[in-house]
Every structure is written in structure tokens, then in C-alpha cells.
Design an enzyme around this catalytic site. Sequence first.
Site, mmCIF file in Angstrom:
data_model
loop_
_atom_site.group_PDB
_atom_site.id
_atom_site.type_symbol
_atom_site.label_atom_id
_atom_site.label_comp_id
_atom_site.label_asym_id
_atom_site.label_seq_id
_atom_site.Cartn_x
_atom_site.Cartn_y
_atom_site.Cartn_z
ATOM 1 N N ALA A 70 0.818 -1.218 0.000
ATOM 2 C CA ALA A 70 0.000 0.000 0.000
ATOM 3 C C ALA A 70 0.850 1.266 0.000
ATOM 4 O O ALA A 70 0.414 2.306 -0.491
ATOM 5 C CB ALA A 70 -0.951 -0.018 1.193
ATOM 6 N N THR A 71 2.048 1.194 0.536
ATOM 7 C CA THR A 71 2.908 2.388 0.514
ATOM 8 C C THR A 71 3.177 2.781 -0.938
ATOM 9 O O THR A 71 3.023 3.959 -1.317
ATOM 10 C CB THR A 71 4.237 2.105 1.255
ATOM 11 N N ASN A 148 -5.765 3.240 10.506
ATOM 12 C CA ASN A 148 -5.009 2.110 11.033
ATOM 13 C C ASN A 148 -4.865 2.160 12.554
ATOM 14 O O ASN A 148 -4.803 1.125 13.207
ATOM 15 C CB ASN A 148 -3.635 2.020 10.373
ATOM 16 N N GLN A 176 -6.918 -0.728 5.465
ATOM 17 C CA GLN A 176 -7.406 -1.333 6.709
ATOM 18 C C GLN A 176 -8.842 -1.803 6.608
ATOM 19 O O GLN A 176 -9.270 -2.631 7.390
ATOM 20 C CB GLN A 176 -7.261 -0.338 7.876
ATOM 21 N N SER A 196 -3.295 -3.591 0.633
ATOM 22 C CA SER A 196 -2.077 -4.329 0.961
ATOM 23 C C SER A 196 -2.442 -5.715 1.459
ATOM 24 O O SER A 196 -3.284 -5.861 2.348
ATOM 25 C CB SER A 196 -1.322 -3.568 2.056
ATOM 26 N N ALA A 197 -1.788 -6.736 0.897
ATOM 27 C CA ALA A 197 -2.159 -8.128 1.207
ATOM 28 C C ALA A 197 -1.970 -8.481 2.677
ATOM 29 O O ALA A 197 -2.768 -9.238 3.239
ATOM 30 C CB ALA A 197 -1.322 -9.083 0.341
ATOM 31 N N HIS A 198 -0.924 -7.940 3.304
ATOM 32 C CA HIS A 198 -0.610 -8.449 4.649
ATOM 33 C C HIS A 198 -1.567 -7.970 5.732
ATOM 34 O O HIS A 198 -1.472 -8.385 6.890
ATOM 35 C CB HIS A 198 0.852 -8.177 5.020
ATOM 36 N N THR A 234 9.693 -7.601 -13.055
ATOM 37 C CA THR A 234 9.081 -8.940 -13.084
ATOM 38 C C THR A 234 8.140 -9.108 -11.896
ATOM 39 O O THR A 234 8.491 -8.767 -10.770
ATOM 40 C CB THR A 234 10.187 -10.022 -13.043
ATOM 41 N N CYS A 322 8.532 5.514 20.813
ATOM 42 C CA CYS A 322 9.770 6.018 21.383
ATOM 43 C C CYS A 322 10.699 6.368 20.233
ATOM 44 O O CYS A 322 11.121 5.488 19.482
ATOM 45 C CB CYS A 322 10.386 4.922 22.239
HETATM 46 C C1 LIG Z 1 -3.844 2.567 6.281
HETATM 47 C C2 LIG Z 1 -2.539 2.035 5.785
HETATM 48 N N1 LIG Z 1 -2.039 2.492 4.640
HETATM 49 C C3 LIG Z 1 -0.871 2.042 4.141
HETATM 50 C C4 LIG Z 1 -0.136 1.094 4.809
HETATM 51 C C5 LIG Z 1 1.175 0.631 4.227
HETATM 52 O O1 LIG Z 1 1.037 -0.652 3.696
HETATM 53 P P1 LIG Z 1 2.321 -1.518 3.290
HETATM 54 O O2 LIG Z 1 2.834 -2.102 4.568
HETATM 55 O O3 LIG Z 1 1.796 -2.558 2.360
HETATM 56 O O4 LIG Z 1 3.284 -0.624 2.605
HETATM 57 C C6 LIG Z 1 -0.616 0.578 6.019
HETATM 58 C C7 LIG Z 1 0.138 -0.427 6.797
HETATM 59 O O5 LIG Z 1 1.073 -0.155 7.471
HETATM 60 C C8 LIG Z 1 -1.859 1.063 6.519
HETATM 61 O O6 LIG Z 1 -2.360 0.615 7.668
#
Ligand SMILES: Cc1ncc(COP(=O)(O)O)c(C=O)c1O
Length: 380
Positions: A70-71, A148, A176, A196-198, A234, A322
Site C-alpha cells: 500500500a505504501t 489504522n 485497513q 495491501s495483502a498483509h 518482473t 519512542c
Molecule cells: C492505512 C494504511 N495504509 C498504508 C499502509 C502501508 O502498507 P504496506 O505495509 O503494504 O506498505 C498501512 C500499513 O502499514 C496502513 O495501515
Amino acid sequence: MRVYLDHNATTPPRQEVVDAMTRVLRESWGNPSSTHAEGAAARAAVERARTQVADLLGCAVGEVVFTAGATEANNTALLGVLAGRAPTHVVSSAVEHPSVEASLEALEARGWRVSRVAVDADGRVDAADVAAACEPDTALVSLIWANNETGALQPVEAVAQFTSERGILLHSDATQRIGKLPVDLSLVPAQLLSLSAHKLGGPKGIGALVVRGGLEFEPRMHGGPQEQRRRGGTENVAGIVGLGVACELARAELPQRAQQYAARRDQLWEGIRAKVPRVRRNAHPEAVLPNTLNLEFENTAGELLLQALDLEGVSASAGAACASGSIEASPVLLAMGRTPEQARGSLRFSVGAGVDAEQIDFVLSRLPDLVARARSAGDV
Ligand SMILES: Cc1ncc(COP(=O)(O)O)c(C=O)c1O
């Protein structure tokens, strides 16, 4: 016992995801751009996953562009889409993920004006405020669909109505929300959507940007013809397959999932409310993700509580980090009007697959004592 209550940070990959990825790594390891049989098998795996993503989101298959998460999707949505344009104006919110906020700052450095709409004490923007922030030269609105940290839901549907009427592009970071609540792009006229898949039981390092209606953008990765020249390099075939399976599972399980998550989240909240004095919720109970509970423990050193929980076997996350020896409060909580001390006392619990009632009871058996200790030891 270990109880993982940090599913908004990342989720354990589902067994079906691991199995499908393993199979692909063993059997479909070809380069999807190759025209021979090995390449064709990998291409088929990628395209099947693209369909699985599109089916979950209600968009066209060709609108799904795979990214490294997602970044990258957020960076592409803001910097790629606006790249070739003369700088004008963008509207966003004060509670975006850092990958959107940093992209907004990069746009500002290039001469764009950015309005960040304020949120209320529950972390929500008012759609009318977003509309009012739009100017005649506003090119794009970017609004996170679910936060998030707090789980607060934003009125993306309402914003989409007026952006489409006014010819303004709409991007939503839906990372999210996807896998926890429905996202149906056939009903929401947003042009750009990040995921984002994770965050939904898939692997890390893979995600997608949905780009609708043939909207053109400058790729962030220049290279080969992959992703119809929209993302060179790729393909991460195993990751893409993992994302596809995670989306298919989400589609099948979504109705039960939201209920199951909410049941565990509410069990935790009711238990804490009954057993721990001076706690308040950072979000509106009616406008929040079903899995997320962000709580402020008054006069508590959140970092100590977090550590103590970890030692007891419970993983959560804090509203303050921190950084170089000092406590840095979450900008999201500050934007909601919390003081740095209140942010310091705030913890996020996010439930997900595999969290059961017994685990929540275990957390409730430990938490009151740990809060009392963090309050007396915290010197706050
Ligand atoms: C709302 C949101 N946007 C973007 C991200 C970034 O996703 P990624 O870890 O796939 O780069 C996250 C996760 O950290 C997220 O919670």
C-alpha cells in the site's frame, strides 16, 4: 499463552495463502512475460489473482495494478497520477497514513497546495468539510477509508458522490478496511484505491492500486512492459497469488468475519470497562472497524503497559512511539484533540482470525493489574 492483538500492524498469513504460494514457488516459477509453457503458467496464476482482487472490490479486472504494497500504491496514486500536471490543489485529511502524508508533503515541495481537513474527537472528517475544502482548481481528494490506529471510518461514499459530480479525482487508502468490511467500487465512484495483502491474511510486500476508467499516471517503477506498462519489474508471482487467495477468502467470509471480530472486540471492551477505571475509547463505537479498539488509559505510561503485556504474552500497539529516547505522540491522536499525555496512555488492540473468547478472557485476567502497575510506575 500468546495472544496476538495487533492485526492492524500485520496479520498472520492464512494457511490457504501459504499453501497456494508454496505451490506457485514450486510449480509456476516461470516469468509471466515469457511466452513458453512455464511463462504461461505463471501468467495464468497472476491473472487469476487479478480476477480474485477485482471480484472482492467490484472493479474491472484490468483496473487492478499490482504494487509492492500500500505504501507504493499510495505514492503512485498521489505522485504518479499528479506527476505530469501543473501544480494546483489537493484535499486530504489530518489522519492519513504516513505513506499518504509523506506523499502530500512531496507534492507541497513541488508547488501543490494541500488542505488537510480536520477531524472531530472521534477521528472522523465531516463530508461537508471535505466538500467545503475543495476549490475550483482542486485536482484530487485523498481520504483514508479506515484509520489504522483508531479504526475510525471516513465517509468515503459521501465524498465520492460530490467529487464525481465536480470532476475531482478521488483516491482512498482502503488498506485497513478491505477484508474487514465491504468495499464495492461498483457503488462508489472513486478513481483510485490502495490495498495491501498483509492486512488481510496475505503476505507482506504485495498490494495493489486500483486505477479506474483508464486514468493515466506516471509509473513509479520504470522498466519493462509489466502491468500494461504501469509498473515495471518482473511480477512477484507468489505474492500476487497470496494476495488473490486472501481476497477470495475475504469475499467468502466477510459477513461472518465482521461479526466474529466485533464479538471479540466488544468482549474485550466490556471486560476492560468493567474492570479498569478511567478508560475511554478513541473512536466512535458506531463508526469504527469491527476489529479495532483504541483505548486511552488515563495517566498511564502506555509504553510500560505495552511491554508488560508483551511479557505476559499479549501483543498490542501504542499510541506513542519512542523516537530517539523521547516519547513521540501519534499525530492521529493529536489531530483528534488528545494531549501528548493522553496519546501516551493510548493503546490499540486489533483482533483478527484466530483470536477466540478464551484468549480475550486471558487478556482480561491480566490487564487490570498491569494497568494499575503502569499507572503507579509511569510517573505521569
Ligand atoms: C492505512 C494504511 N495504509 C498504508 C499502509 C502501508 O502498507 P504496506 O505495509 O503494504 O506498505 C498501512 C500499513 O502499514 C496502513 O495501515
